[in-house]
Scaffold this motif. Structure first.
Motif, PDB file in Angstrom:
ATOM      1  N   CYS A   1       0.719  -1.065   0.141  1.00 30.82           N
ATOM      2  CA  CYS A   1      -0.134  -0.118  -0.154  1.00 30.82           C
ATOM      3  C   CYS A   1       1.112   1.413  -0.197  1.00 30.82           C
ATOM      4  O   CYS A   1       2.121   1.210   0.482  1.00 30.82           O
ATOM      5  CB  CYS A   1      -0.837  -0.002   1.225  1.00 30.82           C
ATOM      6  SG  CYS A   1      -2.253   1.155   1.205  1.00 30.82           S
ATOM      7  N   ASN A   2       0.186   2.426  -0.628  1.00 26.80           N
ATOM      8  CA  ASN A   2       1.073   3.389  -0.759  1.00 26.80           C
ATOM      9  C   ASN A   2       0.683   4.698   0.316  1.00 26.80           C
ATOM     10  O   ASN A   2       0.785   5.743   0.366  1.00 26.80           O
ATOM     11  CB  ASN A   2       1.208   4.296  -2.095  1.00 26.80           C
ATOM     12  CG  ASN A   2      -0.249   4.156  -2.925  1.00 26.80           C
ATOM     13  OD1 ASN A   2      -1.409   3.821  -2.049  1.00 26.80           O
ATOM     14  ND2 ASN A   2      -0.301   4.494  -3.879  1.00 26.80           N
ATOM     15  N   MET A   3      -0.095   4.029   1.420  1.00 31.39           N
ATOM     16  CA  MET A   3      -0.604   4.837   2.307  1.00 31.39           C
ATOM     17  C   MET A   3      -0.146   3.876   3.579  1.00 31.39           C
ATOM     18  O   MET A   3       0.203   2.687   3.589  1.00 31.39           O
ATOM     19  CB  MET A   3      -2.055   4.978   2.452  1.00 31.39           C
ATOM     20  CG  MET A   3      -2.597   6.248   1.606  1.00 31.39           C
ATOM     21  SD  MET A   3      -4.370   6.566   2.127  1.00 31.39           S
ATOM     22  CE  MET A   3      -4.731   7.747   0.756  1.00 31.39           C
TER      23      MET A   3
ATOM     24  N   GLY B   1      -7.476   6.010  -3.971  1.00 29.84           N
ATOM     25  CA  GLY B   1      -7.466   7.106  -4.944  1.00 29.84           C
ATOM     26  C   GLY B   1      -6.207   7.743  -5.188  1.00 29.84           C
ATOM     27  O   GLY B   1      -5.986   8.646  -6.023  1.00 29.84           O
ATOM     28  N   LEU B   2      -5.146   7.132  -4.745  1.00 31.86           N
ATOM     29  CA  LEU B   2      -3.829   7.475  -5.185  1.00 31.86           C
ATOM     30  C   LEU B   2      -3.129   7.333  -6.420  1.00 31.86           C
ATOM     31  O   LEU B   2      -2.090   7.662  -6.664  1.00 31.86           O
ATOM     32  CB  LEU B   2      -2.660   7.284  -4.016  1.00 31.86           C
ATOM     33  CG  LEU B   2      -2.844   8.091  -2.647  1.00 31.86           C
ATOM     34  CD1 LEU B   2      -1.747   7.493  -1.686  1.00 31.86           C
ATOM     35  CD2 LEU B   2      -2.934   9.314  -2.706  1.00 31.86           C
TER      36      LEU B   2
ATOM     37  N   SER C   1      -0.687  13.056   1.336  1.00 31.32           N
ATOM     38  CA  SER C   1      -1.579  14.007   1.179  1.00 31.32           C
ATOM     39  C   SER C   1      -2.924  13.568   0.441  1.00 31.32           C
ATOM     40  O   SER C   1      -2.831  12.382   0.037  1.00 31.32           O
ATOM     41  CB  SER C   1      -1.058  15.095   0.209  1.00 31.32           C
ATOM     42  OG  SER C   1      -1.959  16.154  -0.519  1.00 31.32           O
ATOM     43  N   ASN C   2      -4.259  14.381   0.594  1.00 36.26           N
ATOM     44  CA  ASN C   2      -5.243  13.775  -0.052  1.00 36.26           C
ATOM     45  C   ASN C   2      -5.478  14.357  -1.286  1.00 36.26           C
ATOM     46  O   ASN C   2      -6.662  14.275  -2.126  1.00 36.26           O
ATOM     47  CB  ASN C   2      -6.515  13.898   0.912  1.00 36.26           C
ATOM     48  CG  ASN C   2      -6.813  15.503   1.290  1.00 36.26           C
ATOM     49  OD1 ASN C   2      -6.065  16.326   0.747  1.00 36.26           O
ATOM     50  ND2 ASN C   2      -8.095  15.658   1.822  1.00 36.26           N
ATOM     51  N   ARG C   3      -4.463  15.308  -1.980  1.00 34.38           N
ATOM     52  CA  ARG C   3      -5.006  15.970  -3.321  1.00 34.38           C
ATOM     53  C   ARG C   3      -5.110  15.046  -4.397  1.00 34.38           C
ATOM     54  O   ARG C   3      -6.106  15.230  -5.129  1.00 34.38           O
ATOM     55  CB  ARG C   3      -3.686  16.839  -3.650  1.00 34.38           C
ATOM     56  CG  ARG C   3      -3.532  18.013  -2.556  1.00 34.38           C
ATOM     57  CD  ARG C   3      -2.153  18.901  -3.041  1.00 34.38           C
ATOM     58  NE  ARG C   3      -1.932  19.631  -2.034  1.00 34.38           N
ATOM     59  CZ  ARG C   3      -0.794  20.773  -2.040  1.00 34.38           C
ATOM     60  NH1 ARG C   3       0.121  20.610  -3.105  1.00 34.38           N
ATOM     61  NH2 ARG C   3      -0.624  21.691  -0.977  1.00 34.38           N
ATOM     62  N   GLN C   4      -4.295  14.029  -4.446  1.00 34.77           N
ATOM     63  CA  GLN C   4      -4.636  12.980  -5.652  1.00 34.77           C
ATOM     64  C   GLN C   4      -5.840  12.181  -5.351  1.00 34.77           C
ATOM     65  O   GLN C   4      -6.603  11.796  -6.137  1.00 34.77           O
ATOM     66  CB  GLN C   4      -3.349  12.020  -5.924  1.00 34.77           C
ATOM     67  CG  GLN C   4      -3.431  11.128  -6.766  1.00 34.77           C
ATOM     68  CD  GLN C   4      -3.502  11.936  -8.155  1.00 34.77           C
ATOM     69  OE1 GLN C   4      -2.820  12.826  -8.504  1.00 34.77           O
ATOM     70  NE2 GLN C   4      -4.595  11.450  -9.057  1.00 34.77           N
ATOM     71  N   VAL C   5      -6.334  11.909  -4.042  1.00 35.46           N
ATOM     72  CA  VAL C   5      -7.890  11.154  -3.772  1.00 35.46           C
ATOM     73  C   VAL C   5      -8.654  12.061  -4.409  1.00 35.46           C
ATOM     74  O   VAL C   5      -9.641  11.504  -4.960  1.00 35.46           O
ATOM     75  CB  VAL C   5      -7.537  11.052  -2.131  1.00 35.46           C
ATOM     76  CG1 VAL C   5      -8.857  10.519  -1.963  1.00 35.46           C
ATOM     77  CG2 VAL C   5      -6.519  10.277  -1.725  1.00 35.46           C
TER      78      VAL C   5
END
Length: 306
Positions: free
Chosen positions: A45-47, A173-174, A209-213
């Motif tokens: 995972c990337n989170m 969502g990344l 960050s959640n920007r890409q999400v």
């Protein structure tokens, strides 16, 4: 007479078959999309979510061997090769999936994760297809292996035993925008996880960050592929008034009509960091469910606690 030397016939090396590492295959589920579904939990995972209920799917095994002594069934073995090379091996015949080894992995990995080819997964799914409505790709973060999933979807669509099965992604969502189109051509939709709307809070909870999400949410809505939004409610952490208002604003801006699923944070399965946060009460879940419903948001039913 001229003699031309013949070069020895050397066979070109054959490419290794594409594989993906799966932490677990769940034969049947009724909470990972509509109907009865097989769920493929991809490893990695990337989170790095504090509240992750599958923390053993986050990291990748680096074959350190720390987990070997903690397997009560002797299923794990560190196999040494040439020089310093070594590799973890799990004996599937001995492994009882008791998960006693998992807390001892310093990387949040799973030593019993298995590498599959698309063909192996198609056969596995086909064996259970008569009892299934679809397949869900989950994790970890399944889109980290988006190329493999594309090949698997093509193989499922081409096999008459599995062609009728729906295909859904559960994603954080990344994924970069350029990779979504190929997946969306092959999948029926995406269940998108929302961890927090405030960026600083999102970083605290996930490390990212959640920007890409949010960009992915908009992209999926425009493509009419946003099957549902999923919000993990952590009482006292991400359920304040500002977050609720931001969630409402996000849902309205998407204009997709996608339903919202509220998931309750609980301690079952979470790691040590997650244990430090209070479990979300059923009363808070019902309160939020009613509040959002009054605002016109379509919500999926809350799971009951017996």
């Amino acid at each position: 007479m001229e003699i031309t030397a013949l070069a020895p016939m050397i066979a070109a090396p054959q490419p290794k078959p594409a594989t993906a590492l799966l932490s677990r295959v769940l034969d049947f589920s009724c909470v990972d999309g509509p109907g009865s579904r097989m769920v493929l939990f991809f490893q990695g995972c990337n989170m790095d979510c504090i509240g992750c209920h599958n923390p053993q799917t986050i990291g990748l095994c680096n074959h350190c061997g720390d987990c070997v002594a903690h397997c009560p069934n002797g299923a794990l073995e560190l196999v040494r090769g040439v020089g310093q090379r070594k590799r973890m091996r799990c004996d599937a015949g001995r492994c009882l999936r008791c998960d006693q080894c998992l807390p001892h992995c310093p990387r949040g990995g799973n030593p019993s994760a298995v590498a599959y080819t698309p063909e192996q997964l198609v056969q596995l799914i086909a064996d259970r297809a008569p009892l299934l409505d679809g397949v869900t790709f989950s994790g970890g973060e399944a889109t980290l292996q988006h190329g493999f999933i594309g090949r698997l979807c093509d193989a499922l669509a081409q096999d008459p035993r599995t062609a009728r099965l729906g295909r859904l992604l559960d994603s954080n969502g990344l994924l970069a925008a350029r990779h979504w189109p190929a997946l969306l051509q092959r999948c029926d939709g995406v269940m998108l996880d929302i961890k927090a709307l405030d960026e600083s809070l999102h970083r605290r909870l996930t490390g990212r960050s959640n920007r890409q999400v949010l960009e992915s949410a908009a992209l999926l809505a425009r493509a009419d592929k946003l099957t549902e939004l999923r919000w993990l409610v952590i009482e006292g952490v991400n359920d304040g008034e500002a977050e609720v208002q931001a969630l409402l604003a996000l849902w309205r801006s998407l204009e997709s009509g996608a339903p919202l699923r509220l998931n309750r944070f609980q301690h079952h399965g979470v790691g040590e960091r997650g244990q430090q946060m209070a479990a979300t009460s059923q009363a808070r879940m019902e309160q939020l469910h009613q509040r959002l419903q009054q605002q016109g948001v379509p919500l999926l039913p809350l799971p009951r606690i017996d």
